[in-house]
Design a protein around this motif. Structure first.
Motif, PDB file in Angstrom:
ATOM      1  N   ASN A  13       0.977  -1.328   0.033  1.00 35.43           N
ATOM      2  CA  ASN A  13       0.035  -0.087   0.016  1.00 35.43           C
ATOM      3  C   ASN A  13       0.817   1.195   0.034  1.00 35.43           C
ATOM      4  OD1 ASN A  13       0.583   0.634   3.013  1.00 35.43           O
ATOM      5  ND2 ASN A  13      -0.589  -1.514   3.202  1.00 35.43           N
ATOM      6  N   LEU A  14       0.266   2.605   0.032  1.00 37.25           N
ATOM      7  CA  LEU A  14       1.288   3.702  -0.135  1.00 37.25           C
ATOM      8  C   LEU A  14       2.001   3.895   1.203  1.00 37.25           C
ATOM      9  CD1 LEU A  14      -1.444   5.942  -1.687  1.00 37.25           C
ATOM     10  CD2 LEU A  14       0.297   4.874  -2.722  1.00 37.25           C
ATOM     11  N   SER A  15       1.746   3.377   2.440  1.00 41.88           N
ATOM     12  CA  SER A  15       2.586   3.468   3.610  1.00 41.88           C
ATOM     13  C   SER A  15       3.472   2.404   3.833  1.00 41.88           C
ATOM     14  CB  SER A  15       1.651   3.607   4.764  1.00 41.88           C
ATOM     15  OG  SER A  15       0.811   2.644   4.895  1.00 41.88           O
ATOM     16  N   THR A  16       3.223   1.290   3.076  1.00 41.53           N
ATOM     17  CA  THR A  16       4.112   0.247   3.308  1.00 41.53           C
ATOM     18  C   THR A  16       4.420  -0.123   2.054  1.00 41.53           C
ATOM     19  OG1 THR A  16       2.753  -0.780   5.164  1.00 41.53           O
ATOM     20  CG2 THR A  16       4.370  -2.150   4.000  1.00 41.53           C
ATOM     21  N   ARG A  17       5.657   0.383   1.349  1.00 40.97           N
ATOM     22  CA  ARG A  17       6.150   0.215   0.017  1.00 40.97           C
ATOM     23  C   ARG A  17       7.672   0.249   0.137  1.00 40.97           C
ATOM     24  NH1 ARG A  17       5.671   5.096  -3.053  1.00 40.97           N
ATOM     25  NH2 ARG A  17       4.853   6.771  -1.545  1.00 40.97           N
TER      26      ARG A  17
END
Length: 472
Positions: free
Chosen positions: A190-194
């Motif tokens: 996702n945008l925060s876990t990348r």
């Protein structure tokens, strides 16, 4: 302690100049990766520094930055031939990288956070505090395994490290592709876990450093070799890696701008890529043919004189003999011996003897036709193959005699002279090319023997005299 490097392939055929340049690149990559990781770690540890950082710095988690820094440290320690303490330090750093990767993969697989990721610093920027992406964890796992397996004293470990290094580079390229074409699934959940761009930069830098380390130890010889193929591969590889990305990025930009529909853009890109790869293969083939031609010329040419050597004479002479037999034409073979080369070298120096040999080769090239075969078959022996045209042969021998007289009149401290024997093939004869050569040598030796018997001063022999072209 015996390591995998002690049973690495031999580096005797590697390009040492390339390896030295690659070593500089390797050290620079490790240094830059370590600096990026240290900068992110400082931001996590000291809040006052964060104001000066660009947006998105926090996407590189604390554990990720730690893993990248430890990877650089481990690679630096293991790649230097030094004390056992550094070796153990490199292994310890690699084990810590392996621990970080395994914990992150366990958390993704189980869906439960262990708290290990926030053990040192807290993370309020994500719903999954401190958790690195799966792609980053897999990269650190491959890196740790590559570093650890390289220290195992087993022959198979070398092959395993090569495979792991290739997988590591491929994994980094896949993440890079995801960023290029907006495929989030390739670089994060996702945008925060990348995988952050600066994380990707560390990945690429460390992958190059790892491959550089293994190359220094004798692996990847196809790229680091001193041969023509390796040099060609080093030139072509950057184009082969960059070309697909450049073309696909161009296609994406054209489609995004609305200039072409996506199917048309993809179709054109595939066609251009096929044409470019075809042109690249064609250029490689042309280059290989040119190098092969040069190599063939070197193997058939006498280094001192520039005429054919014995191998070239055997190859081209046999071919010319067979063509003459097939065409029912006669072929004349002449054997020239430069007299007294050994005595001249002993008296006036090796350079004088070499110069005499070079002068003889020059006179032969200038006296015969370009289509005739001129070769240096022994240290002081030359052989010429020409068509059986008596007038042309006599004229050639006259020219050689005149050139030899001019050379002797030029003020040399020694007198140059030569003897010659000839043999002419018959289209109806069953003699071989070797028989023709032996007859010419026999004629030269017999002629020289007779001259020595009837001459009171054989050293003054002027063999610029025009011997008969008739078979003796």
């Amino acid at each position: 302690m015996k390591t995998a490097d002690s049973i690495a392939p031999s580096t005797s055929q590697l390009d040492t100049a390339f390896l030295k340049r690659f070593a500089v690149v390797q050290n620079a990559c490790m240094t830059f990766a370590a600096l990026i990781a240290v900068a992110i770690l400082l931001a996590w540890l000291f809040k006052d520094l964060r104001a000066g950082y660009p947006g998105g710095w926090y996407l590189m988690k604390f554990d990720t930055a730690t893993g990248m820094l430890l990877s650089a440290v481990s690679l630096a320690l293991l790649s230097v031939d030094s004390s056992p303490a550094r070796g153990w330090g490199g292994r310890a750093a690699a084990f810590l990288v392996l621990l970080l990767a395994v914990v992150a993969l366990y958390e993704h697989a189980s869906g439960r956070l262990t708290g290990f990721d926030t053990l040192i610093v807290t993370d309020t920027t994500s719903d999954e505090p401190g958790l690195m992406s799966v792609q980053t964890a897999v990269y650190l796992l491959l890196m740790a395994l590559s570093l650890l397996v390289a220290t195992v004293p087993h022959r198979l470990s070398g092959t395993t490290v090569v495979v792991l290094s290739v997988l590591l580079a491929l994994h980094a390229l896949i993440i890079f592709s995801g960023y290029c074409f907006g495929a989030v699934q390739l670089f994060g959940q996702n945008l925060s876990t990348r995988t952050a761009p600066h994380t990707l930069a560390c990945m690429m830098l460390l992958a190059v450093a790892l491959i550089g380390w293994r190359t220094q130890r004798g692996y990847f010889p196809a790229l680091a070799g001193a041969g023509l193929g390796s040099r060609l591969a080093r030139k072509v590889l950057p184009f082969a890696l960059l070309l697909p990305f450049v073309l696909m990025l161009g296609s994406t930009l054209v489609a995004s701008a609305g200039w072409l529909s996506p199917p048309v853009a993809v179709g054109l890109t595939v066609a251009v890529m096929a044409a470019a790869l075809g042109a690249l293969v064609s250029l490689m083939g042309r280059r290989i043919n040119t190098l092969e031609k040069h190599l063939r010329e070197l193997s058939l040419t006498d280094e001192l004189t520039g005429v054919l050597n014995h191998r070239g004479f055997e190859l081209l002479g046999e071919q010319a003999f067979r063509e003459a037999q097939r065409s029912q034409v006669a072929l004349t073979l002449l054997v020239f011996n430069v007299e007294g080369v050994k005595e001249i070298s002993e008296t006036y120096g090796q350079a004088a003897g070499s110069q005499l040999i070079q002068d003889m080769a020059r006179m032969l090239r200038e006296s015969f036709e370009p289509a005739d075969i001129v070769a240096r078959t022994e240290s002081d022996e030359f052989t010429v193959i020409t068509k059986d045209e008596n007038t042309r042969g006599v004229i050639a021998l006259m020219r050689i005699g005149e050139a030899m007289e001019a050379l002797n009149a030029a003020g040399c401290p020694y007198k140059a002279r030569f003897s010659v024997g000839e043999a002419t093939s018959s289209p109806d004869s069953s003699d071989s090319f070797r028989d023709l050569v032996e007859r010419a040598i026999f004629v030269r030796r017999e002629r020289r023997r007779v001259e020595r018997v009837f001459s009171n001063e054989p050293e003054r022999e002027v063999s610029g005299a025009k011997p008969s072209f008739n078979e003796q």
